[in-house]
Write a protein that holds these residues in place. Structure first.
Motif, PDB file in Angstrom:
ATOM      1  N   PHE A  63       0.892  -1.194   0.059  1.00 31.84           N
ATOM      2  CA  PHE A  63       0.134   0.104  -0.157  1.00 31.84           C
ATOM      3  C   PHE A  63       0.881   1.263  -0.006  1.00 31.84           C
ATOM      4  CE2 PHE A  63      -2.434  -3.300   2.158  1.00 31.84           C
ATOM      5  CZ  PHE A  63      -3.649  -3.359   1.045  1.00 31.84           C
ATOM      6  N   ALA A  64       2.066   1.046   0.444  1.00 30.95           N
ATOM      7  CA  ALA A  64       2.927   2.350   0.278  1.00 30.95           C
ATOM      8  C   ALA A  64       3.825   2.290  -0.770  1.00 30.95           C
ATOM      9  CB  ALA A  64       3.946   2.140   1.609  1.00 30.95           C
ATOM     10  N   ALA A  65       3.603   1.399  -1.754  1.00 29.99           N
ATOM     11  CA  ALA A  65       4.590   1.542  -2.986  1.00 29.99           C
ATOM     12  C   ALA A  65       4.073   2.423  -3.929  1.00 29.99           C
ATOM     13  CB  ALA A  65       4.350  -0.101  -3.639  1.00 29.99           C
ATOM     14  N   PRO A  66       4.896   2.933  -4.999  1.00 29.93           N
ATOM     15  CA  PRO A  66       4.373   4.003  -5.924  1.00 29.93           C
ATOM     16  C   PRO A  66       3.410   3.363  -6.711  1.00 29.93           C
ATOM     17  CG  PRO A  66       6.772   3.948  -5.615  1.00 29.93           C
ATOM     18  CD  PRO A  66       6.253   2.801  -4.904  1.00 29.93           C
ATOM     19  N   LYS A  67       2.383   3.934  -7.266  1.00 26.70           N
ATOM     20  CA  LYS A  67       1.180   3.365  -8.063  1.00 26.70           C
ATOM     21  C   LYS A  67       1.711   2.881  -9.323  1.00 26.70           C
ATOM     22  CE  LYS A  67      -1.773   4.912  -4.940  1.00 26.70           C
ATOM     23  NZ  LYS A  67      -1.411   4.353  -3.802  1.00 26.70           N
TER      24      LYS A  67
END
Length: 158
Positions: A63-67
């Motif tokens: 959920f914290a990864a870049p889109k």
């Protein structure tokens, strides 16, 4: 460790060819989208169970990864769907060689330009020659498949 990883990817390639063939056949009966969905639902259930009992990573980090990194999941879905569509029309080997050739072209561009924070490896004559051989292999396999299909149709008509 490198030899083990080569063995793992070799086994992965074997299973991918079997999956392509089976999914291509199932896709003719159940539909391409339906077959792709079955593959991903099955994979999701398998991985959920595996993570439940053996997972030691950080699922929340997704959920914290870049889109743009999360978009890779969509690319895998597109690849599988296109393979399910192609296999019944051009055969397993032609579909796999096409997929591998596409991976090589994209991989060489990604390496050359260092896209997606990857290691930069310049495109040189040897790599271009390898692409040429891959294109030749694809051409010869595809032509052979067309010839074999035509012979089978002629035999069935006789």
């Amino acid at each position: 460790m490198g030899s083990l990883m080569i063995l793992f990817t070799l086994l992965g390639g074997i299973t991918l060819s079997a999956q392509s063939s089976i999914n291509g056949t199932l896709g003719r009966k159940a539909g391409s989208l339906e077959t792709t969905l079955l593959t991903f639902v099955t994979g999701t259930l398998f991985l959920a169970l595996y993570l439940l009992f053996f997972g030691n990573g950080n699922l929340g980090a997704l959920f914290a990864a870049p889109k743009w990194q999360l978009g890779a999941a969509f690319l895998g879905t597109v690849y599988l769907l296109l393979t399910v569509i192609a296999v019944p029309k051009i055969g397993v080997i032609a579909a796999n060689i096409s997929g591998i050739a596409g991976q090589l072209v994209a991989g060489m561009l990604i390496d050359h330009f260092g896209w997606f924070n990857s290691l930069e490896i310049r495109l040189d004559g040897k790599r271009m020659l390898a692409l040429g051989f891959m294109a030749l292999a694809l051409y010869l396999i595809y032509r052979g498949n067309k010839r074999s299909a035509a012979a089978a149709r002629a035999k069935a008509a006789a």
